[in-house]
Design a protein around this motif. Sequence first.
Motif, PDB file in Angstrom:
ATOM      1  N   PRO A 132      13.721  11.029   1.455  1.00 47.43           N
ATOM      2  CA  PRO A 132      13.959   9.596   1.652  1.00 47.43           C
ATOM      3  C   PRO A 132      12.808   8.855   2.329  1.00 47.43           C
ATOM      4  O   PRO A 132      12.460   7.770   1.940  1.00 47.43           O
ATOM      5  CB  PRO A 132      15.208   9.553   2.532  1.00 47.43           C
ATOM      6  N   ASN A 133      12.216   9.432   3.333  1.00 51.95           N
ATOM      7  CA  ASN A 133      11.167   8.692   4.022  1.00 51.95           C
ATOM      8  C   ASN A 133       9.944   9.581   4.163  1.00 51.95           C
ATOM      9  O   ASN A 133       9.728  10.196   5.192  1.00 51.95           O
ATOM     10  CB  ASN A 133      11.664   8.230   5.391  1.00 51.95           C
ATOM     11  N   ASN A 134       9.149   9.673   3.073  1.00 52.16           N
ATOM     12  CA  ASN A 134       8.045  10.627   3.143  1.00 52.16           C
ATOM     13  C   ASN A 134       6.766   9.967   3.661  1.00 52.16           C
ATOM     14  O   ASN A 134       5.757   9.890   3.006  1.00 52.16           O
ATOM     15  CB  ASN A 134       7.837  11.335   1.800  1.00 52.16           C
ATOM     16  N   VAL A 140       0.197   6.571   7.264  1.00 49.75           N
ATOM     17  CA  VAL A 140       0.251   5.287   7.978  1.00 49.75           C
ATOM     18  C   VAL A 140      -1.157   4.746   8.248  1.00 49.75           C
ATOM     19  O   VAL A 140      -1.430   3.562   8.033  1.00 49.75           O
ATOM     20  CB  VAL A 140       1.017   5.431   9.321  1.00 49.75           C
ATOM     21  N   ASP A 141      -2.057   5.629   8.710  1.00 47.16           N
ATOM     22  CA  ASP A 141      -3.423   5.173   9.023  1.00 47.16           C
ATOM     23  C   ASP A 141      -4.079   4.569   7.790  1.00 47.16           C
ATOM     24  O   ASP A 141      -4.765   3.548   7.860  1.00 47.16           O
ATOM     25  CB  ASP A 141      -4.315   6.344   9.468  1.00 47.16           C
ATOM     26  N   GLU A 142      -3.877   5.240   6.636  1.00 43.12           N
ATOM     27  CA  GLU A 142      -4.528   4.754   5.420  1.00 43.12           C
ATOM     28  C   GLU A 142      -3.972   3.392   5.013  1.00 43.12           C
ATOM     29  O   GLU A 142      -4.724   2.495   4.612  1.00 43.12           O
ATOM     30  CB  GLU A 142      -4.354   5.743   4.273  1.00 43.12           C
ATOM     31  N   CYS A 143      -2.660   3.219   5.141  1.00 44.03           N
ATOM     32  CA  CYS A 143      -2.071   1.916   4.794  1.00 44.03           C
ATOM     33  C   CYS A 143      -2.591   0.842   5.740  1.00 44.03           C
ATOM     34  O   CYS A 143      -2.831  -0.298   5.325  1.00 44.03           O
ATOM     35  CB  CYS A 143      -0.544   1.983   4.837  1.00 44.03           C
ATOM     36  N   ALA A 144      -2.796   1.201   7.009  1.00 45.54           N
ATOM     37  CA  ALA A 144      -3.355   0.236   7.975  1.00 45.54           C
ATOM     38  C   ALA A 144      -4.781  -0.149   7.573  1.00 45.54           C
ATOM     39  O   ALA A 144      -5.154  -1.322   7.616  1.00 45.54           O
ATOM     40  CB  ALA A 144      -3.320   0.820   9.388  1.00 45.54           C
ATOM     41  N   ILE A 145      -5.581   0.832   7.134  1.00 44.52           N
ATOM     42  CA  ILE A 145      -6.970   0.550   6.715  1.00 44.52           C
ATOM     43  C   ILE A 145      -6.970  -0.362   5.487  1.00 44.52           C
ATOM     44  O   ILE A 145      -7.715  -1.342   5.425  1.00 44.52           O
ATOM     45  CB  ILE A 145      -7.734   1.840   6.352  1.00 44.52           C
ATOM     46  N   SER A 171       0.851  -1.210   0.000  1.00 48.07           N
ATOM     47  CA  SER A 171       0.000   0.000   0.000  1.00 48.07           C
ATOM     48  C   SER A 171       0.871   1.239   0.000  1.00 48.07           C
ATOM     49  O   SER A 171       0.635   2.188  -0.761  1.00 48.07           O
ATOM     50  CB  SER A 171      -0.883   0.073   1.249  1.00 48.07           C
ATOM     51  N   ALA A 172       1.886   1.235   0.866  1.00 55.21           N
ATOM     52  CA  ALA A 172       2.764   2.408   0.972  1.00 55.21           C
ATOM     53  C   ALA A 172       3.498   2.636  -0.348  1.00 55.21           C
ATOM     54  O   ALA A 172       3.590   3.776  -0.833  1.00 55.21           O
ATOM     55  CB  ALA A 172       3.755   2.212   2.113  1.00 55.21           C
ATOM     56  N   ALA A 187       4.148  14.657   3.656  1.00 59.49           N
ATOM     57  CA  ALA A 187       4.473  13.323   3.189  1.00 59.49           C
ATOM     58  C   ALA A 187       3.449  12.840   2.201  1.00 59.49           C
ATOM     59  O   ALA A 187       2.351  13.365   2.117  1.00 59.49           O
ATOM     60  CB  ALA A 187       4.491  12.394   4.381  1.00 59.49           C
ATOM     61  N   SER A 188       3.828  11.808   1.434  1.00 59.27           N
ATOM     62  CA  SER A 188       2.881  11.307   0.448  1.00 59.27           C
ATOM     63  C   SER A 188       2.188  10.038   0.915  1.00 59.27           C
ATOM     64  O   SER A 188       1.255   9.596   0.289  1.00 59.27           O
ATOM     65  CB  SER A 188       3.603  11.034  -0.866  1.00 59.27           C
ATOM     66  N   VAL A 189       2.649   9.449   1.979  1.00 62.40           N
ATOM     67  CA  VAL A 189       2.068   8.181   2.420  1.00 62.40           C
ATOM     68  C   VAL A 189       1.578   8.310   3.854  1.00 62.40           C
ATOM     69  O   VAL A 189       2.290   8.792   4.717  1.00 62.40           O
ATOM     70  CB  VAL A 189       3.111   7.044   2.318  1.00 62.40           C
TER      71      VAL A 189
END
Length: 365
Positions: free
Chosen positions: A122-124, A147-152, A97-98, A143-145
Amino acid sequence: MVQASAPGKCILFGEHAVVYGQPAVAVAIDQRMSVTLELNDIWRIDGMRFNPGRHPHVEALKQRLWANGPPLSIKIIGTIPPASGLGSSAALSVAASAALRCAQGRQIKDDDWAEGWTAARPNNVYTGPWETVKGDSIELGAASVDVDECAILAHAVEASAQGGRASPLDSSACAHGGCIVLSDKIEPELNWLYSRKLNDVKWEVHSIKLPESIDDVWLVIGNTGIHAPTSEQVAKVALLLEETPERIREIETIGMISRRGISALMEGNMEGVGRAMSENHLLLRSLGVSCPELETLISAAAPSSLGVKLTGAGGGGCMIALTRNPKETSEAIELAGGRTLISKIAAQGMTVDLDEKSPIWNPFE
Ligand code: MEV
């Protein structure tokens, strides 16, 4: 080229019971899955032609995030053994997802995501409160990613792979890292992150900042080498409860043990954490999700450990030992026929590890 990674997880307390809304605790482990994406003329995974049936999690994410996108070459590497209760599929889903999100690029504008742009650093990964855009330039820290959305996304994909029954425990632990607590209510003494609902069950997802006393304990993970699909073990418990509804009491008792374990964890009382883990195991065994191979590894590890239990769905897969003597515990498990991994407790969550020239596909162009 874009690359993202996410850690696996171990459940300290509450697997299976969490599916019915009881509290549970998972920690991220040092072992990770990493996903690399590159544009390609046809879809490939690890050099082979992409077969959706063999990679259902990637296929589900492709449908959601990359439906009209150009073909990609996807490389998956990692140190989390598959189908062994350590969250390999959740870690893969979070990392994929990320990577897919980063590859599309994102911008945050007026508290909304806008696609087709990315912050090239490097770590957005977005972890903090929303950052604002000033004119055309984005403030540092954006940032472009998310965390909550990737978890969902990972939870949704896991739920469909597990026949609709999946808690957000694995997906949240693999996305956020650290120590994640799920409960049926908001726990005021914990750091509440968000609510999740699936079918009729609602979970409040929290994180815990662990005390320093965890620094001198390790998790030794013993793998039986037996692959046991989570969906089958979850269905087995569901059938047991359908046939003998009064056994919901065992599920509730696991919830009580988890609560005791959470208090011990927050106090830094590692002996108390270990005791709660071992008690939790006895109930999992009585629910029928242990197996002789797990029991052999658990008996071997117990004398040198603070606590021992199966972790994840059971039926095979892995056990964990909380120990101050990782070498001795690991040797005991290996002698009993298990393969071991050693991890500190509460590793880093998902990261974007490489971000060259994203967006590699702009869905709005
Ligand atoms: C699997 O790692 C944990 C289970 O509780 C299933 C779930 O929470 O979805 C068995």
